[in-house]
Design a protein around this motif. Structure first.
Motif, PDB file in Angstrom:
ATOM      1  N   PRO A   1       0.329  -1.267   0.153  1.00  0.00           N
ATOM      2  CA  PRO A   1      -0.126   0.221  -0.354  1.00  0.00           C
ATOM      3  C   PRO A   1       0.825   1.489  -0.136  1.00  0.00           C
ATOM      4  O   PRO A   1       0.479   2.454  -0.460  1.00  0.00           O
ATOM      5  N   ARG A   2       2.036   1.416   0.489  1.00  0.00           N
ATOM      6  CA  ARG A   2       2.960   2.762   0.784  1.00  0.00           C
ATOM      7  C   ARG A   2       3.357   2.488  -0.381  1.00  0.00           C
ATOM      8  O   ARG A   2       3.815   3.463  -0.976  1.00  0.00           O
ATOM      9  N   ALA A   3       4.076   1.770  -1.848  1.00  0.00           N
ATOM     10  CA  ALA A   3       4.293   1.267  -2.669  1.00  0.00           C
ATOM     11  C   ALA A   3       3.575   2.507  -3.125  1.00  0.00           C
ATOM     12  O   ALA A   3       3.540   2.548  -4.744  1.00  0.00           O
ATOM     13  N   GLN A   4       1.974   2.225  -3.091  1.00  0.00           N
ATOM     14  CA  GLN A   4       1.251   2.302  -4.621  1.00  0.00           C
ATOM     15  C   GLN A   4       1.061   3.662  -4.153  1.00  0.00           C
ATOM     16  O   GLN A   4       0.110   4.688  -4.367  1.00  0.00           O
ATOM     17  N   LYS A   5       0.809   3.904  -2.657  1.00  0.00           N
ATOM     18  CA  LYS A   5       0.635   5.905  -2.153  1.00  0.00           C
ATOM     19  C   LYS A   5       1.599   6.809  -3.244  1.00  0.00           C
ATOM     20  O   LYS A   5       1.399   7.316  -3.827  1.00  0.00           O
ATOM     21  N   LEU A   6       2.947   5.603  -3.194  1.00  0.00           N
ATOM     22  CA  LEU A   6       4.058   7.180  -3.494  1.00  0.00           C
ATOM     23  C   LEU A   6       3.945   7.281  -4.611  1.00  0.00           C
ATOM     24  O   LEU A   6       4.204   7.884  -5.622  1.00  0.00           O
ATOM     25  N   ALA A   7       3.472   5.989  -5.842  1.00  0.00           N
ATOM     26  CA  ALA A   7       3.606   5.825  -7.311  1.00  0.00           C
ATOM     27  C   ALA A   7       2.498   6.743  -7.284  1.00  0.00           C
ATOM     28  O   ALA A   7       2.565   6.959  -8.424  1.00  0.00           O
ATOM     29  N   ALA A   8       1.004   6.896  -6.574  1.00  0.00           N
ATOM     30  CA  ALA A   8      -0.253   7.739  -7.160  1.00  0.00           C
ATOM     31  C   ALA A   8       0.302   8.934  -6.831  1.00  0.00           C
ATOM     32  O   ALA A   8       0.314  10.221  -7.964  1.00  0.00           O
ATOM     33  N   GLN A   9       1.695   9.649  -5.914  1.00  0.00           N
ATOM     34  CA  GLN A   9       1.884  10.541  -5.553  1.00  0.00           C
ATOM     35  C   GLN A   9       3.214  11.186  -6.792  1.00  0.00           C
ATOM     36  O   GLN A   9       2.702  12.022  -7.348  1.00  0.00           O
ATOM     37  N   ARG A  10       3.283  10.612  -7.541  1.00  0.00           N
ATOM     38  CA  ARG A  10       4.576  10.632  -8.694  1.00  0.00           C
ATOM     39  C   ARG A  10       3.545  10.732  -9.407  1.00  0.00           C
ATOM     40  O   ARG A  10       4.018  11.382 -10.883  1.00  0.00           O
ATOM     41  N   GLU A  11       3.143  10.530 -10.114  1.00  0.00           N
ATOM     42  CA  GLU A  11       1.922  10.514 -11.173  1.00  0.00           C
ATOM     43  C   GLU A  11       1.260  11.756 -11.144  1.00  0.00           C
ATOM     44  O   GLU A  11       0.721  12.424 -12.263  1.00  0.00           O
TER      45      GLU A  11
END
Length: 300
Positions: free
Chosen positions: A110-120
């Protein structure tokens, strides 16, 4: 006494006694006869002896009995040698607790998904900034007035330190979640404050200075600063760069509008009539205060 070498046949209950010396000679003669026959017989190979069973290596002091030999490996059966021709149609399901439902488990946390969403999201905001028209920076403008109406901060200037506005008499703010509030320099408040993750207000007063916490600038949508005094209003950044706004003149007052576009802040000078109240200025900029529900409503 003379002992006859021929036993008597007329006495049936008597048995001939053989002396030990004669018994040994008879045994030796029988052995020699057996050896002769063994030499004449064909040689027979001794039966094959199976190797001794392998012993398990010792793991230290053992208070039990002698080490137990490892079980001999059984030859593989025909069913084990031949591969399975057809795959299993129904895979075996786990008997434990499954919290993820029937779908496959995701390899991304979930943390990696959140960081990926922030980068996008950052990429989209950078694209929005690239589409903006050219605007001067804070070092290029000394005063925001009716001639020089706008300036734009860089991404670094918009995210480091605190933006300090001096000389304002009232402020109003709106977050990205449409939480709207307002406050005056003498402490009167309306609407709802915006709390950051550090339990600090995103926009508020510290003494007579209005502050915007730039560390959490992505939570800000826009803010306005009203000046009803006869002195100028100033803006100061963490780097020391400043810009001024003139006081009210000729029935017109300048309202400072700070709004975020992507990852940068843009500062604009908006003229409004001097006789307008704070409520009229809120309506002009489409600020509708967010009111909290009363505390008693949560106890029902």
């Amino acid at each position: 006494m003379n002992v006859s070498s021929t036993p008597r046949t007329d006495i049936t209950f008597l048995r001939r006694r053989i002396k030990p010396g004669r018994a040994q000679s008879a045994t030796s003669s029988g052995t020699s006869t057996g050896a002769t026959s063994a030499q004449t017989a064909p040689a027979v190979a001794p039966p094959a002896q199976s190797p001794p069973p392998a012993l398990r290596p010792s793991t230290g002091l053992s208070l039990g009995g002698p080490p137990v030999a490892a079980p001999a490996q059984q030859p593989a059966t025909q069913a084990q040698i031949q591969p399975q021709s057809q795959p299993q149609s129904h895979p075996q399901r786990s008997a434990g607790l499954v919290l993820g439902g029937g779908g496959p488990a995701s390899s991304i946390g979930p943390r990696a998904q959140k960081l990926a969403a922030q980068r996008e999201k950052s990429k989209q905001e950078d694209h929005e900034v690239a589409l903006l028209f050219a605007a001067p920076g804070i070092k290029d403008v000394y005063e925001l007035n009716l001639v020089d109406r706008a300036l734009r901060l860089s991404a670094l200037q918009s995210s480091v330190g605190t933006l300090v506005v001096t000389g304002s008499t009232a402020i109003a703010w709106e977050s990205v979640r449409r939480v709207v509030g307002a406050q005056t320099a003498d402490g009167h408040k309306a609407g709802s404050p915006v709390k950051t993750s550090g339990n600090r207000e995103l926009v508020g007063y510290l003494g007579n200075d209005a502050l915007i916490t730039l560390r959490h600038v992505r939570e800000l949508r826009r803010a306005i600063f009203i000046n009803r005094s006869t002195s100028a209003m100033g803006v100061r950044l963490f780097s020391g760069d400043t810009v001024a706004l003139p006081p009210a003149k000729d029935g017109t007052q300048i309202v400072l509008l700070v709004h975020r576009i992507g990852s940068v802040l843009e500062l604009r000078a908006e003229p409004v009539p001097l006789d307008w109240s704070d409520l009229q200025i809120w309506q002009e900029f489409d600020f509708s205060m967010t009111h909290r529900a009363p505390t008693s409503a949560y106890g029902r």
